[in-house]
Design an enzyme around this catalytic site. Sequence first.
Site, PDB file in Angstrom:
ATOM      1  N   ASP A 129      -2.413  22.019 102.882  1.00 38.75           N
ATOM      2  CA  ASP A 129      -1.524  21.235 102.042  1.00 38.75           C
ATOM      3  C   ASP A 129      -0.226  21.145 102.849  1.00 38.75           C
ATOM      4  OD1 ASP A 129      -0.522  20.160  99.596  1.00 38.75           O
ATOM      5  OD2 ASP A 129       0.650  21.998  99.425  1.00 38.75           O
TER       6      ASP A 129
ATOM      7  N   ASP B 119      -0.032  26.327  98.839  1.00 36.04           N
ATOM      8  CA  ASP B 119       0.938  27.292  98.311  1.00 36.04           C
ATOM      9  C   ASP B 119       0.760  27.443  96.819  1.00 36.04           C
ATOM     10  OD1 ASP B 119       1.831  24.886  97.544  1.00 36.04           O
ATOM     11  OD2 ASP B 119       3.953  25.349  97.766  1.00 36.04           O
TER      12      ASP B 119
ATOM     13  N   ASP C  39      -2.089  23.571  93.624  1.00 35.60           N
ATOM     14  CA  ASP C  39      -3.270  23.550  94.486  1.00 35.60           C
ATOM     15  C   ASP C  39      -4.442  24.331  93.915  1.00 35.60           C
ATOM     16  OD1 ASP C  39      -1.968  22.063  96.387  1.00 35.60           O
ATOM     17  OD2 ASP C  39      -1.161  23.826  97.384  1.00 35.60           O
TER      18      ASP C  39
END
Length: 666
Positions: free
Chosen positions: A369, A562, A566
Amino acid sequence: MSDIHGHHHEHHHGDGNGSYMGHEHHHEHHNEHHHHEHHHHHEEEGGVKGTIVKIAVAAVLLVAARLVEEFTSLSQWQLLLVYLVPYFIVGWETLHEAAEGLARGEALDEHFLMSIATLGALTIGFLPGAEPQLAEAVFVMLFYQVGELFEGIAEGKSRRSIAHLTALRPDIAHLVQEGKVEDVRPEKVVVGDIIQVRPGERIPLDGTVTEGDSSLDTAALTGESLPRGIHPGEEVFSGCINLSGVLHIKVSKPFGASTVMKILDLVEHAAAGKSQSERFITRFARIYTPAVVVAALLLVLIPVFLGESLAVWGYRALLFLVVSCPCALVISVPLAFFGGIGGASRKGILVKGGNWLEVLARTGTVVFDKTGTLTQGVFEVTAVHPEKIDGQELLHLAAHVERYSAHPIAVSLKNAYPGEQDGCLVSQVEDLAGQGVRAQVNGQTVCVGNTRLMDSIGAAWLPCEKSGTIVHVAIDGLYAGHIVISDRIKDDAAQAIEGLRKAGIQHTVMLTGDNEQTARSVAETLGLNEFHAGLLPADKVHLLEKLVRKEKGRRAVAFVGDGINDAPVLARADLGIAMGGLGQDAAIEAADVVLMDDRPSKIVTAIRLARRTLRIARENTVFAIGVKLAVLVLALLGLASMAMAVFADVGVTVLAVLNSMRCLRK
């Protein structure tokens, strides 16, 4: 083995959940082989020392018995009695375990094999034409205990390597009430209480600093050696050590939900996630031991039916039993995984089980990400391009207009121009959804926002060649310039991508909700293989599924995030790796591996560690089975001696255990 119990009690703080992997591992082995179940119950207290004393005493008595045999002419029966003394001293527990196993109807474990083999060796001398094997029988039992001793020491070491985390468990909290400070157990503190933490103490609960300035050592949680400065109003997490000043902290989470308890909980359950190698070994032992006993019986019966000597084939069958004891595998493979998890936790990498170490080792694609993983997730003004007014004035106006917004971009504008109280009149602030903000500053209409806002008021905006978020400013409908705000790339992000490439992971992908231009700039700076921009969380899951399908289960796809948004992607990947950066519960829950400091380069460390652990487990398996087969063949041909048989069992176990200890190396 007794070491387990030692640790088990040592870390028990008496509140029911303090016993660090003690039970966990204990039961885990219980199904595996009652091997560690009641083992050495009688010497829990004495631990390793007791075992050493026992082995030493038995060894001395064995030598004495050998001398008696040499220099006196005692009958076979009398000699048997002399040898039984050291035999019982060293073998009592093993016989006891074997008897209990029989009583429970679960006879076939290594205690049983050892007991049959040694009792057989003690009595074989009574068969006509057989050599007495009294000394050998005691020697086998003695050496078996030496192997157990090594295993106990090794388990203790890897347990300590994980248990350094238990030092995190604070025993008391200093509760501040009406000016008095009293010491209470951390479980008693409720959310909203104020606790005091003195220099050198560990913070017992998560909360916010109300007074005091200090620096914190977060190494135990993050593996990060630099102290972090801390001031009133900032959040602190349990488990960190307060280095310098006295802090007063307003508690924000009860003890059970605090960072430390979450981490301990993770590690407690790490042993439960069995790797395939471990599961294979357990199944192997379950089928293998009965097969060995049956084979040994056939070894005696068939030759005897064919008129061969019972003495000769009885001895070969005994050797066969000693050699085929599966300790080396049953112990060393789980120990390697246990050590691997311990070694990783020392480096601030929490792996939630041996199975995840296996997936880590076969990772072929790493998907990142962007925000908060490869970048800091902290926005700052990186360029100011004014038109017709000076840069300071441009920032000044933009910061005033954004004064009331909590959006990250507004915050970075206010940080870039801190002189907020300068007497300017700001009024009629209105938020224009999807465009920006309009306000009156000292009688001028100032618009701050994106190109859509500029178009709607007819200001001729200029494009910018820099990547990031571009904030345009217009004064009374005339274009006044723009400000570039971007997210800083983490210091070690490039190093992480480079490290992955060196480790043979060719495919690195970045997913982001950000715009194409920003994403491209980050991907090119870091040297990623591919990137996808402008994604919603659902798109991320969709793309990840595509990647997983492309690998068809050959190599694993790991996702690194993080965690705030997510969690679904972390859960969908073959392996979810979360930047645990203290306090992000959703990510820590959803992920399989948690990096406790937010450094992407730790992924490379984790993959290397996992590969090493698997290699060591494989070496142990091949070595143990290889040596055993070789000695079994020799035993059948009548070329093996009891000493060789003992090496094939105990020697191999000790070597395999020592090899597993390499997992703990730095």
